[in-house]
Design a protein around this motif. Structure first.
Motif, PDB file in Angstrom:
ATOM      1  N   GLY A 121      18.890  47.165  27.636  1.00 35.48           N
ATOM      2  CA  GLY A 121      18.484  45.918  27.016  1.00 35.48           C
ATOM      3  C   GLY A 121      19.650  45.108  26.471  1.00 35.48           C
ATOM      4  N   LEU A 122      20.778  45.774  26.242  1.00 41.09           N
ATOM      5  CA  LEU A 122      21.997  45.100  25.775  1.00 41.09           C
ATOM      6  C   LEU A 122      22.918  44.743  26.937  1.00 41.09           C
ATOM      7  CD1 LEU A 122      22.755  47.446  22.733  1.00 41.09           C
ATOM      8  CD2 LEU A 122      22.018  45.044  22.612  1.00 41.09           C
ATOM      9  N   ASP A 123      22.418  44.888  28.158  1.00 36.61           N
ATOM     10  CA  ASP A 123      23.186  44.617  29.389  1.00 36.61           C
ATOM     11  C   ASP A 123      24.367  45.561  29.574  1.00 36.61           C
ATOM     12  OD1 ASP A 123      21.490  42.574  30.265  1.00 36.61           O
ATOM     13  OD2 ASP A 123      22.547  41.082  29.043  1.00 36.61           O
ATOM     14  N   ILE A 124      24.246  46.762  29.014  1.00 36.51           N
ATOM     15  CA  ILE A 124      25.226  47.816  29.285  1.00 36.51           C
ATOM     16  C   ILE A 124      24.705  48.549  30.514  1.00 36.51           C
ATOM     17  CG2 ILE A 124      26.305  49.930  28.428  1.00 36.51           C
ATOM     18  CD1 ILE A 124      25.814  48.828  25.558  1.00 36.51           C
ATOM     19  N   GLU A 125      25.314  48.301  31.660  1.00 34.69           N
ATOM     20  CA  GLU A 125      24.802  48.869  32.912  1.00 34.69           C
ATOM     21  C   GLU A 125      25.132  50.342  33.071  1.00 34.69           C
ATOM     22  OE1 GLU A 125      26.262  46.385  36.037  1.00 34.69           O
ATOM     23  OE2 GLU A 125      25.224  44.615  35.269  1.00 34.69           O
ATOM     24  N   ARG A 126      26.304  50.730  32.590  1.00 35.34           N
ATOM     25  CA  ARG A 126      26.725  52.138  32.618  1.00 35.34           C
ATOM     26  C   ARG A 126      27.194  52.505  31.226  1.00 35.34           C
ATOM     27  NH1 ARG A 126      30.649  53.978  37.171  1.00 35.34           N
ATOM     28  NH2 ARG A 126      31.710  54.272  35.232  1.00 35.34           N
TER      29      ARG A 126
END
Length: 167
Positions: A121-126
């Motif tokens: 949800g925080l756009d941390i993909e990895r």
């Protein structure tokens, strides 16, 4: 063993968990042979203690957020999400612990799974997690959540990456 009426979930720190938090952290610190003196200040002004831990704050030089893992009145553990990595990538995106009385019951696995959803949800993909090589329990938790080992960091900790989309 205490039977929880509902599964624990990540929540914002709350004054409603004062007794459970203080007892759980004290038991955990004593079990590890660590200093418990910080709990005195926390117990004297728990409202201020909680206020300092609520919301997005700068910690370790990056924006981060602290959560407690709780079920009703029971505090089970804590988790921090760093919204970005520190320059040295120490600690990674997620750090967590389950207090001693609640360990070895699957809570860390569920806690990390919920954190990965928050990271997505925080756009941390990895998400990067670091684990001491001797911490077999935490290594197993990270692997159960899809962690792929990368290398050792400068502090000798194992680095694991987890794709948050799979969470």
């Amino acid at each position: 063993m205490i039977e929880l009426l509902e599964p624990p979930r990540l929540t914002v720190p709350s004054t409603a968990l004062k007794t459970s938090y203080l007892v759980g952290e004290q038991a955990d610190m004593r079990h590890r042979g660590s200093d418990t003196s910080w709990l005195t200040a926390a117990s004297l002004d728990f409202d201020a203690f909680v206020a300092e831990r609520t919301g997005v704050r700068e910690r370790w030089g990056v924006a981060s957020e602290l959560f407690w893992f709780a079920s009703g009145e029971y505090y089970v553990g804590s988790l921090v999400i760093r919204h970005e990595l520190t320059d040295d990538e120490g600690g990674g995106h997620i750090g967590y612990h389950v207090v001693y009385p609640w360990q070895r019951q699957g809570h860390a696995t569920r806690m990390l799974r919920e954190a990965l959803v928050k990271c997505a949800g925080l756009d941390i993909e990895r998400a990067l997690l670091t684990v001491a090589p001797e911490n077999a329990a935490s290594i197993a938790v990270v692997r159960r959540n899809g962690g792929v080992e990368d290398s050792l960091n400068d502090e000798g900790e194992m680095r694991f990456w987890i794709d948050t989309a799979s969470a």
